[in-house]
Write a protein that holds these residues in place. Structure first.
Motif, short mmCIF file in Angstrom:
data_model
loop_
_atom_site.label_atom_id
_atom_site.label_comp_id
_atom_site.label_asym_id
_atom_site.label_seq_id
_atom_site.Cartn_x
_atom_site.Cartn_y
_atom_site.Cartn_z
N UNK A 192 66.14 129.20 24.57
CA UNK A 192 66.98 128.32 25.57
C UNK A 192 66.40 126.86 25.77
N UNK A 193 64.99 127.09 25.79
CA UNK A 193 64.23 125.75 26.29
C UNK A 193 64.48 124.55 25.22
N UNK A 194 64.83 125.00 23.96
CA UNK A 194 64.96 123.94 23.06
C UNK A 194 66.45 123.50 23.25
N UNK A 195 67.20 123.99 23.99
CA UNK A 195 68.48 123.43 24.33
C UNK A 195 68.72 122.77 25.58
N UNK A 196 68.08 123.86 26.47
CA UNK A 196 68.24 123.30 27.93
C UNK A 196 66.55 123.51 28.26
N UNK A 197 65.88 122.51 28.44
CA UNK A 197 64.53 122.60 28.81
C UNK A 197 64.35 123.32 30.26
N UNK A 198 65.36 123.06 31.21
CA UNK A 198 65.10 123.27 32.60
C UNK A 198 65.15 124.76 32.74
N UNK A 199 65.74 125.62 31.71
CA UNK A 199 65.69 127.15 31.47
C UNK A 199 64.89 127.66 30.52
N UNK A 200 63.76 126.82 30.29
CA UNK A 200 63.04 127.21 29.05
C UNK A 200 61.70 128.10 29.65
N UNK A 201 60.89 128.26 28.99
CA UNK A 201 59.38 128.66 29.35
C UNK A 201 58.46 127.62 30.50
N UNK A 202 58.01 128.21 31.36
CA UNK A 202 57.14 127.26 32.43
C UNK A 202 58.24 126.45 33.13
N UNK A 203 59.26 127.34 33.52
CA UNK A 203 60.17 126.75 34.51
C UNK A 203 60.59 127.71 35.46
N UNK A 204 60.24 127.16 36.89
CA UNK A 204 60.52 127.92 37.75
C UNK A 204 62.00 128.48 37.91
N UNK A 205 62.98 127.43 37.64
CA UNK A 205 64.49 127.98 37.66
C UNK A 205 64.73 128.84 36.56
N UNK A 206 64.04 128.98 35.46
CA UNK A 206 64.25 130.08 34.52
C UNK A 206 63.83 131.42 35.22
N UNK A 207 62.60 131.42 35.83
CA UNK A 207 62.11 132.48 36.40
C UNK A 207 63.10 133.17 37.55
N UNK A 208 63.72 132.23 38.38
CA UNK A 208 64.62 132.41 39.27
C UNK A 208 65.84 133.30 38.76
N UNK A 209 66.44 132.57 37.35
CA UNK A 209 67.42 133.22 37.00
C UNK A 209 67.01 134.71 36.34
N UNK A 210 65.93 134.66 35.70
CA UNK A 210 65.68 136.15 35.34
C UNK A 210 65.51 137.05 36.43
N UNK A 211 64.86 136.55 37.71
CA UNK A 211 64.84 137.84 38.91
C UNK A 211 66.28 138.10 39.42
N UNK A 212 67.32 137.05 39.22
CA UNK A 212 68.68 137.29 39.85
C UNK A 212 69.30 138.33 39.10
N UNK A 213 69.02 138.17 37.68
CA UNK A 213 69.81 139.15 36.48
C UNK A 213 69.18 140.41 36.88
N UNK A 214 67.75 140.53 36.93
CA UNK A 214 67.40 142.02 37.12
C UNK A 214 67.42 142.65 38.45
N UNK A 215 67.95 141.89 39.61
CA UNK A 215 68.18 142.55 40.83
C UNK A 215 69.68 142.66 41.21
N UNK A 216 70.60 142.15 40.19
CA UNK A 216 71.83 142.27 40.49
C UNK A 216 72.38 143.51 40.34
N UNK A 217 72.02 144.27 39.39
CA UNK A 217 72.55 145.69 39.39
C UNK A 217 72.20 146.76 40.50
N UNK A 218 71.04 146.77 40.85
CA UNK A 218 70.65 147.60 41.82
C UNK A 218 71.10 147.51 43.21
N UNK A 219 71.14 145.96 43.69
CA UNK A 219 71.49 145.47 44.76
C UNK A 219 72.94 145.69 44.82
N UNK A 220 73.73 145.27 43.78
CA UNK A 220 75.40 145.49 43.77
C UNK A 220 75.63 147.04 44.30
N UNK A 221 74.96 148.03 43.55
CA UNK A 221 75.18 149.43 44.06
C UNK A 221 74.83 149.78 45.36
#
Length: 297
Positions: free
Chosen positions: A146-175
């Motif tokens: 993804x970083x090759x297309x959108x650098x802001x969402x690639x490796x070494x990006x804090x925004x990318x890390x936030x997106x990963x955390x949001x995806x991981x937390x969505x299921x349990x918190x939704x329940x």
């Protein structure tokens, strides 16, 4: 007769022997005391280690033998405060995003009946059963591509890390929020609809204020988990300027030859303060937020 029994009960409690008190009530106090000591000792040991100057953990075997603020002053010579800033930005953004996304999803699952609702809830539950360690390689490859297309969402990006955390937390918190939303009577939504309120107005002005406890709990849990997370942050963030506290503090002691455990302990003590302050601020919501959602599922 009942009044006589009530008058006798306090007298019996006053005449309770030490052995009887220990068998009925005292053991609970002993168990609580052991639990407090067990939980508090690591904290006291880390605080003692942060105040020593020899930089080793063995030097703290005698608690508070020496007291010095040199380790805390030495944090200014590192990038600790940059790591603290990165961590706070990531944790706050993750907490806010988790609450906004999870509350919207939980409201939809709780209030609406649509095709795929049951399948969606089941899918969220099944996904949570898989250990997260299985996703590390996939996350790395996904961000690398993804970083090759959108650098802001690639490796070494804090925004990318936030997106990963949001995806991981969505299921349990939704329940978690889904059960709490179900405890809010549907009649409130129907009354608002009769008064001419839209779904958005009902959601933002009526339902959300009633579920503030669970929103506080979810935000606290999300903040703590992302604040202290290490493995995913170590995989995604690669430059020292973008590291979080967990990754940065690990780098201080990753080399056993030059490990300064006193500096590490000082950093750990300072890093615990934001979580402690947030916990104290949201304390009144925690019990009600964790228990009320279990009333109705």
């Amino acid at each position: 007769m009942a009044a006589t029994a009530k008058a006798i009960a306090p007298a019996e409690r006053r005449r309770m022997t030490p052995r009887k008190w220990l068998s009925h009530l005292g053991w609970r106090h002993l168990v609580g005391l052991v639990a407090v000591v067990y939980a508090a000792f690591p904290v006291v040991y880390v605080v003692s280690a942060s105040l020593t100057t020899d930089g080793t953990l063995t030097g703290s075997n005698q608690l508070f033998q020496t007291i010095s603020g040199a380790n805390f002053a030495a944090l200014n010579a590192t990038k600790f405060w940059a790591w603290m800033g990165n961590t706070l930005v990531i944790a706050v953004a993750t907490a806010i995003g988790t609450v906004v996304m999870g509350a919207a999803a939980a409201y939809a699952f709780s209030r609406f009946r649509f095709t795929g609702r049951r399948a969606g809830l089941t899918s969220l539950l099944i996904i949570q059963m898989f250990p997260q360690v299985l996703a590390f390689v996939a996350i790395f490859l996904l961000l690398l591509t993804l970083g090759e297309v959108v650098p802001a969402l690639g490796l070494d990006s804090r925004l990318a890390l936030i997106m990963v955390y949001l995806g991981g937390a969505l299921g349990a918190n939704t329940f978690l929020m889904y059960g709490f939303f179900n405890s809010v009577p549907m009649e409130i939504d129907e009354a608002a609809k009769i008064d001419g309120a839209t779904h958005a107005q009902t959601y933002w002005t009526i339902v959300l204020p009633l579920v503030v406890p669970i929103l506080a709990v979810v935000s606290l849990l999300s903040f703590i988990s992302s604040f202290a997370e290490f493995v995913v942050a170590r995989v995604v963030l690669q430059t020292e300027e973008n590291w979080t506290l967990a990754v940065g503090l690990y780098s201080m002691v990753s080399s056993q030859k030059d490990a300064n455990w006193g500096l590490f302990a000082a950093g750990a003590v300072v890093a615990a303060l934001p979580v402690l302050l947030l916990f104290l601020f949201l304390q009144r919501y925690i019990v009600s937020g964790l228990t009320a959602g279990a009333v109705k599922g």
